[in-house]
Design an enzyme around this catalytic site. Sequence first.
Site, mmCIF file in Angstrom:
data_model
loop_
_atom_site.group_PDB
_atom_site.id
_atom_site.type_symbol
_atom_site.label_atom_id
_atom_site.label_comp_id
_atom_site.label_asym_id
_atom_site.label_seq_id
_atom_site.Cartn_x
_atom_site.Cartn_y
_atom_site.Cartn_z
ATOM 1 N N GLU A 8 0.869 -1.177 0.000
ATOM 2 C CA GLU A 8 0.000 0.000 0.000
ATOM 3 C C GLU A 8 0.906 1.227 0.000
ATOM 4 O OE1 GLU A 8 -2.659 -0.063 3.296
ATOM 5 O OE2 GLU A 8 -3.705 -1.862 2.637
ATOM 6 N N ASP B 155 -5.955 9.124 9.754
ATOM 7 C CA ASP B 155 -4.624 8.684 10.152
ATOM 8 C C ASP B 155 -4.173 9.334 11.446
ATOM 9 O OD1 ASP B 155 -3.912 6.935 7.945
ATOM 10 O OD2 ASP B 155 -4.032 8.749 6.720
#
EC number: 4.2.1.20
Length: 284
Positions: free
Chosen positions: A50, A61
């Site tokens: 990824e 995040d």
Amino acid sequence: MTARMTARFADLKRQNRAGLVTFITAGDPDDRTSAAVLRALPEAGADVIELGMPFTDPMADGPTIQAAALRALKAGHRLSKTLAMVRDFRAGDDATPIVLMGYYNPIYVYGVDRFLADAKAAGVDGLIVVDLPPEEDRELCIPALEAGLNFIRLATPTTDDARLPAVLQNTSGFVYYVSVNGITGSAIPDYSRVASSVQRIKRHTDLPIAVGFGVKTPEGAAEVAAHADAVVVGTALIDVLARSLDAGHATPTTVDAVRGFVEGLARGVRSAKRPAPAAQEDRP
């Protein structure tokens, strides 16, 4: 699935083991070092990569990946450079699937049609775009599928059986099960619940299930790999990279630090005790 993704998960199934999915942020801490880290990941044991698309407001995040995105942007990284990284990587590796992960805004600014065409040409296999729900599939998901790219969805502990069909409707490649609620790197998963969660999702889909968020050690990776089709590690890997830096800049130890950490994770994944594969029926 794209051909690379299909081949990789078929190979993992033949080996009766889970895959290791590693996340890095493109351009962190600079383009040259990031490209070297990217090349090192498959050598160290990553089965799928990824690659984060840096964005100024990565709402899903935690601090570690936010800092990585800011380092990359400060060093001048942009989405066009992410695609160039993939294209350069493909010159030496045409087997490892690469999934771009991030947010819709940079893709929208780049231009959806142009982005999908350029991503496909560069050798991207799929997308994870965390801020586009199924209700917005016409924005990017459907065009991506039509362009020949996988569109990978996230399921969470709060994605119940009533919601799962909508989440899975246009999903391809694999399903990313977020094993904890909250932002990346925020908690350690309850490994005792991974098996039941994976089995619940598998009642709704034949796609591989990758489990991530909170996996930090080879031992934790082995716990997840005993039940999931793949284990995703991101924050812990970025932490290792960040600790190798000097005032935000790469040092001679940066690439080796990441490589060594991924090698340990790969050993953990491969050490997992998994059920024997079901015997195939004899056919005339």
